[in-house]
Structure formats: C-alpha cells, structure tokens
Design an enzyme around this catalytic site. Structure first.
Site, mmCIF file in Angstrom:
data_model
loop_
_atom_site.group_PDB
_atom_site.id
_atom_site.type_symbol
_atom_site.label_atom_id
_atom_site.label_comp_id
_atom_site.label_asym_id
_atom_site.label_seq_id
_atom_site.Cartn_x
_atom_site.Cartn_y
_atom_site.Cartn_z
ATOM 1 N N CYS A 1 0.994 -1.150 0.215
ATOM 2 C CA CYS A 1 -0.017 0.101 0.032
ATOM 3 C C CYS A 1 0.803 1.107 0.097
ATOM 4 O O CYS A 1 2.004 1.173 -0.422
ATOM 5 C CB CYS A 1 -1.133 0.151 1.222
ATOM 6 S SG CYS A 1 -0.273 -0.093 2.729
ATOM 7 N N ASP B 1 -8.169 4.073 0.528
ATOM 8 C CA ASP B 1 -7.198 4.513 1.903
ATOM 9 C C ASP B 1 -8.073 5.234 2.727
ATOM 10 O O ASP B 1 -8.859 6.052 2.923
ATOM 11 C CB ASP B 1 -6.389 5.791 0.994
ATOM 12 C CG ASP B 1 -5.446 5.949 2.149
ATOM 13 O OD1 ASP B 1 -5.185 5.807 3.332
ATOM 14 O OD2 ASP B 1 -4.384 6.791 1.583
ATOM 15 N N ASN C 1 2.174 1.410 4.472
ATOM 16 C CA ASN C 1 2.424 0.163 5.189
ATOM 17 C C ASN C 1 1.866 0.461 6.472
ATOM 18 O O ASN C 1 2.604 -0.101 7.463
ATOM 19 C CB ASN C 1 3.713 -0.326 4.994
ATOM 20 C CG ASN C 1 4.060 -1.798 5.345
ATOM 21 O OD1 ASN C 1 5.206 -2.043 5.789
ATOM 22 N ND2 ASN C 1 3.065 -2.493 5.375
ATOM 23 N N CYS D 1 -1.545 1.067 7.294
ATOM 24 C CA CYS D 1 -3.042 0.683 7.464
ATOM 25 C C CYS D 1 -3.277 -0.355 6.514
ATOM 26 O O CYS D 1 -3.993 -1.388 7.311
ATOM 27 C CB CYS D 1 -3.813 1.952 6.768
ATOM 28 S SG CYS D 1 -3.766 3.521 7.879
ATOM 29 N N ARG D 2 -3.584 -0.298 5.301
ATOM 30 C CA ARG D 2 -4.230 -1.390 4.556
ATOM 31 C C ARG D 2 -3.345 -2.557 4.358
ATOM 32 O O ARG D 2 -3.788 -3.924 4.594
ATOM 33 C CB ARG D 2 -4.664 -0.799 3.162
ATOM 34 C CG ARG D 2 -5.656 0.146 2.927
ATOM 35 C CD ARG D 2 -5.785 0.700 1.733
ATOM 36 N NE ARG D 2 -4.737 1.659 1.757
ATOM 37 C CZ ARG D 2 -4.362 2.507 0.501
ATOM 38 N NH1 ARG D 2 -5.032 2.364 -0.479
ATOM 39 N NH2 ARG D 2 -3.146 3.149 0.581
ATOM 40 N N SER D 3 -1.919 -2.533 3.947
ATOM 41 C CA SER D 3 -1.317 -3.683 3.820
ATOM 42 C C SER D 3 -0.769 -4.708 5.009
ATOM 43 O O SER D 3 -0.956 -5.785 4.847
ATOM 44 C CB SER D 3 0.039 -3.447 3.003
ATOM 45 O OG SER D 3 0.826 -2.380 3.378
HETATM 46 P P1 4NP Z 1 -1.887 2.953 4.124
HETATM 47 O O1 4NP Z 1 -2.632 4.283 4.289
HETATM 48 O O2 4NP Z 1 -1.155 3.206 2.718
HETATM 49 O O3 4NP Z 1 -2.943 1.972 3.993
HETATM 50 O O4 4NP Z 1 -0.781 2.521 5.091
HETATM 51 C C1 4NP Z 1 -1.973 5.655 4.486
HETATM 52 C C2 4NP Z 1 -1.006 5.854 5.673
HETATM 53 C C3 4NP Z 1 -0.462 7.044 5.878
HETATM 54 C C4 4NP Z 1 -0.515 8.093 4.794
HETATM 55 C C5 4NP Z 1 -1.402 7.797 3.693
HETATM 56 C C6 4NP Z 1 -2.181 6.652 3.737
HETATM 57 N N1 4NP Z 1 0.071 9.130 4.961
HETATM 58 O O5 4NP Z 1 -0.108 9.984 4.109
HETATM 59 O O6 4NP Z 1 0.889 9.433 5.725
#
Ligand code: 4NP
Length: 158
Positions: free
Chosen positions: A7, A123, A10, A12-14
């Site tokens: 993702c 996201d 790294n 939240c989703r993955s």
């Molecule tokens: P992820 O979510 O890609 O599912 O881990 C996010 C985590 C952090 C950010 C964006 C999406 N960020 O902008 O810091």
C-alpha cells in the site's frame, strides 16, 4: 510461495491484509507453505507499528497487527516474492514503474481475489473509523479468495 501486500504507507491497508491473510493460511493449514510480508511505496512510516485505528479494528475481529513494523518496497522484493498485490491503482502503477524487465512474479490488485477486478481498497488514513471497517470487509473477502487460489494450485501439483 511468497506473497507481498503493498500500500502507500504500510501502516493501514497492507498490514491489515498481512494479518488477516496469515490467519486464513493458519486456518487452512498452509502457513508453512506460504511466506507473507507487507510494505509501502513511501518511506514515511518506516519502522513504525500500524496505525492504532487499524490495530484496534483488526483486534475486534481477532487479528493481531501489533507486532508488525512498516518498511518500504525495495528492488529485491521483485525477485523475492511470487505475488506482489497492491491495494490501489496508484500503488500498482508505482510498483510497475520500479519493477525490473522480464520479472515472472504476478503483480496486480489484491481485490482481484475477492472477485472484484479493478476495485481498490480505499485509503482509510484521512477518514473515520468506518473506513477501517470497510478495509477489513474487503481484505477478509480477498484473503479468502487468495487462500483458495493457493490451495487449488497445491491440489493441481499433487
Ligand atoms: P496505507 O494508508 O497506505 O493504507 O498505510 C496511509 C498511511 C499513511 C498515509 C497515507 C495513507 N500518509 O499520508 O502518511
């Protein structure tokens, strides 16, 4: 067989996909056959535990994400994994840009395995708690599909 979930951050989703998929593999008796990891396109959260909202929502459904730590996608990953599964189209494009020519691994969207071709795991980072529930709903479905795919490949190899 090695599976990498990808993702953006790294956190939240993955990591959610990693935690859920590990449990599904255990339940199917396939843990010893499949290595699982997750990573992010971005390096922002390197070394950090998953977002507390992701940890809490997953824990409510019996998945433990607390020991996972974020890392960034790197060049070796393209050789080391058989499946590199992106959470959304941006992740997939970024991954494809970095991929070496002629690699044999499967790169695609994780939700293909939920029977949802071309759909992204949204996201949840800037949204509310309900976003994390939606991530879990989608990831649980796709994890089930991926375990079945791996189980059927094993059958075919016997
Ligand atoms: P992820 O979510 O890609 O599912 O881990 C996010 C985590 C952090 C950010 C964006 C999406 N960020 O902008 O810091």
């Amino acid at each position: 067989m090695r599976v990498l979930f990808v993702c953006l951050g790294n956190i939240c989703r993955s990591p959610t996909a990693e935690g859920v998929f590990r449990r599904r593999l255990e339940a199917r008796g396939l843990s010893h056959r499949v290595e699982v990891d997750s990573c992010g396109i971005a390096s922002w959260h390197q070394g950090k535990a998953p977002d507390p909202r992701a940890v809490e929502a997953a824990a409510q459904r019996g998945f433990d994400l607390s020991t996972l730590r974020a890392r960034q996608l790197n060049a070796e990953d393209f050789q080391a994994f058989d499946f590199l599964l992106a959470m959304d189209h941006d992740n997939l494009s970024a991954m494809r840009e970095q991929a070496p020519e002629g690699m044999s691994a499967h790169m695609g969207l994780f939700l293909e395995f939920a029977g949802l071709p071309d759909k992204a795991v949204p996201d949840p980072y800037y949204g509310g708690e309900e976003g994390f529930e939606e991530v879990l709903d989608l990831v649980e479905r796709a994890a089930e599909g991926l375990v079945e795919e791996i189980a059927s490949r094993r059958e075919a190899c016997r």
